[in-house]
Enzyme design. Structure first.
Site, PDB file in Angstrom:
ATOM      1  CB  SER A 131      66.128  69.504  43.469  1.00  0.00           C
ATOM      2  OG  SER A 131      65.159  68.464  43.455  1.00  0.00           O
ATOM      3  N   GLY A 132      66.436  67.553  40.992  1.00  0.00           N
ATOM      4  CA  GLY A 132      65.857  67.104  39.736  1.00  0.00           C
ATOM      5  C   GLY A 132      66.497  65.829  39.237  1.00  0.00           C
ATOM      6  CE  LYS A 185      68.581  69.022  46.256  1.00  0.00           C
ATOM      7  NZ  LYS A 185      69.026  67.749  46.796  1.00  0.00           N
ATOM      8  CG  HIS A 188      63.914  69.881  47.721  1.00  0.00           C
ATOM      9  ND1 HIS A 188      64.431  68.609  47.498  1.00  0.00           N
ATOM     10  CD2 HIS A 188      63.226  70.185  46.604  1.00  0.00           C
ATOM     11  CE1 HIS A 188      64.064  68.170  46.321  1.00  0.00           C
ATOM     12  NE2 HIS A 188      63.331  69.115  45.749  1.00  0.00           N
ATOM     13  CG  ASN A 189      67.090  66.494  49.567  1.00  0.00           C
ATOM     14  OD1 ASN A 189      66.624  67.208  48.675  1.00  0.00           O
ATOM     15  ND2 ASN A 189      68.232  65.875  49.434  1.00  0.00           N
ATOM     16  CE1 TYR A 193      65.770  61.733  52.305  1.00  0.00           C
ATOM     17  CE2 TYR A 193      65.499  60.251  54.158  1.00  0.00           C
ATOM     18  CZ  TYR A 193      66.302  60.815  53.184  1.00  0.00           C
ATOM     19  OH  TYR A 193      67.618  60.462  53.094  1.00  0.00           O
TER      20      TYR A 193
END
Length: 472
Positions: A131-132, A185, A188-189, A193
């Protein structure tokens, strides 16, 4: 001769793959790169990677032969079939104990399947969330690896050098077996959102009810970010002050209000339903994106039904809005962490949620000041029932929930959709309700389907003969 070979390879030369290779090269690692379209590899090596520790290769055989053993190869290709295709093409050139790292946004069930298939062939596999965005890939992302633990030990130094760095250490850790990295992940997403939607709803209230200009909103979000120290808040106030080169208008005003999605948020919602976990704020954010995409339908329906947006609110409302965004953002994290907690037990990941929060502290899209107290909360109690009752956040909830309630009740009168703000409040109210109306639902289910029910006053399973079916 092996010492003269390269440390690691990156397959996939879209911007994320290029930036990750440049990041690794800048840390003194020798990197091989490959792209199916040779021209893309050639251009990258001759331009962005010129005079760097990066070697272009133009066949998978050349790529594999350029690496030290055991070979370490990161795939930065589109999730789905392209990942399977590249693995299939690589296999003839690999030896047992070589390592494949899938750095894309793969669906966790695909990762489980690939892990098992490769394990049978003696190839070690890590499903790794990164991520990033493009900036993080170049300057230090948050890295979420799961899979073969011995493979992680082999690549640990490489990943630690590549990841974002904080006072608590590099933003990477071994998360657990199988698909744990891609699952983390995915969640995380889902949180991402939700936070994006919460900020967007707050922006919508500011422009429609408070009649603020993008420039004014930018100043407010910048001030509020002192409380959040959030990447998403940071880019929000920068976007709001950005002018469109063509029209001179604020760029946010010329962008179409139809948002796209790649599926990771939806996967979080689907799996939460399978695990019987409620994540309504995240769910509402996914639904809001879906609704935004049917622009033509919204225009047609909006011409039939006009909604009132004129309201007279005093200056104190902006402070209520500030608290509403603050507390609903914590709720978004709480939902995500609860999903991870349950999934960890269900799928045998054995996640350390304190460590998950730690590696999200920098380099990733949901980095914010909230992650430090989340880290502390799960360090103190790995089995914490919910973040909303943790010592770290209890006082915030007692103080700020009334203002979230004020915002939701007022804005509903204005006819403005605030699905995630409303859902965050409903989540809190549902969790803190000692009595819910599910007793009536159980009676209904028993009435039409003989599904039975439990009683308050004694143990056991019961059924009532609601209808005299024998005399029909």
């Amino acid at each position: 001769m092996d010492q003269q070979k390269n440390d690691i390879a990156v397959i996939g030369m879209a911007v994320m793959g290029q930036n990750l290779a440049l990041n690794m090269g800048s840390k003194g690692l020798k990197v091989s790169v490959y792209n199916r379209t040779s021209e893309k590899t050639k251009r990258f090596v001759e331009e962005r990677a010129k005079n760097k520790n990066i070697q272009g290769t133009y066949s998978l055989e050349e790529l594999v032969n350029s690496l030290k053993t055991p070979r370490k190869i990161i795939l930065m290709v589109k999730a789905g079939k392209p990942v399977d295709d590249v693995i299939e093409e690589l296999l003839p050139y690999l030896n047992k104990e070589d390592i494949i790292i899938d750095g894309g946004n793969s669906y966790y069930k695909d990762t489980d399947r690939r892990y098992e298939e490769l394990h049978k062939k003696g190839i070690r596999f890590l499903g790794t969330g990164i991520s990033g965005g493009e900036y993080g890939a170049l300057h230090g992302p948050s890295i979420m690896p799961g899979g073969d633990e011995s493979a992680y030990e082999e690549v640990k130094n490489i990943l630690e050098a590549t990841a974002a760095q904080t006072e608590d250490g590099p933003c990477v850790t071994y998360l657990g077996p199988k698909s744990s990295g891609h699952y983390v992940k995915m969640v995380h997403n889902g949180i991402e959102y939700a936070i994006m939607e919460l900020i967007a709803e707050t922006y919508d209230i500011m422009r429609k009810v408070l009649k603020m200009t993008p420039q004014d909103m930018s100043k407010v979000f910048k001030e509020w970010n002192e409380d959040h120290k959030s990447y998403l808040m940071e880019i929000t106030y920068k976007i709001l002050e950005w002018k469109d080169e063509e029209t001179g208008q604020p760029i946010v005003d010329v962008i179409l209000d139809s948002a796209k999605q790649k599926g990771t948020g939806k996967w979080s919602v689907q799996d939460a339903l399978d695990l019987n976990i409620s994540i309504p704020t995240i769910n509402a954010a996914v639904n809001a994106r879906t609704l935004s995409s049917i622009k033509d339908e919204r225009i047609r329906i909006g011409e039939i039904y006009e909604t009132p947006t004129e309201m007279n609110l005093d200056e104190s409302f902006i402070n209520s809005l500030r608290d509403a965004l603050y507390i609903s953002t914590i709720i978004a994290y709480a939902e995500g962490m609860k999903l991870l907690q349950v999934a960890s037990k269900e799928y045998g990941y054995n996640l350390d949620l304190s460590e998950v929060a730690r590696i999200w502290e920098d380099g990733c899209i949901i980095r914010s000041t909230f992650l430090k107290p989340i880290q502390r909360a799960f360090k103190k109690d790995p089995n914490l029932v919910n973040l909303i009752i943790s010592d770290e956040f209890k006082s915030d909830f007692k103080k700020k929930i009334p203002n979230l309630r004020e915002v939701v009740s007022q804005i509903k009168k204005a006819g403005i959709p605030i699905p995630s703000l409303s859902s965050a409040l409903d989540y809190f109210d549902g969790l803190s309700s000692k009595e819910l109306p599910a007793n009536l639902i159980q009676a209904q289910r028993d009435y039409f389907g003989a599904h039975t029910y439990e009683r308050r006053d004694k143990e056991g399973i019961f059924h009532t003969e609601w209808q005299d079916i024998h005399n029909i």
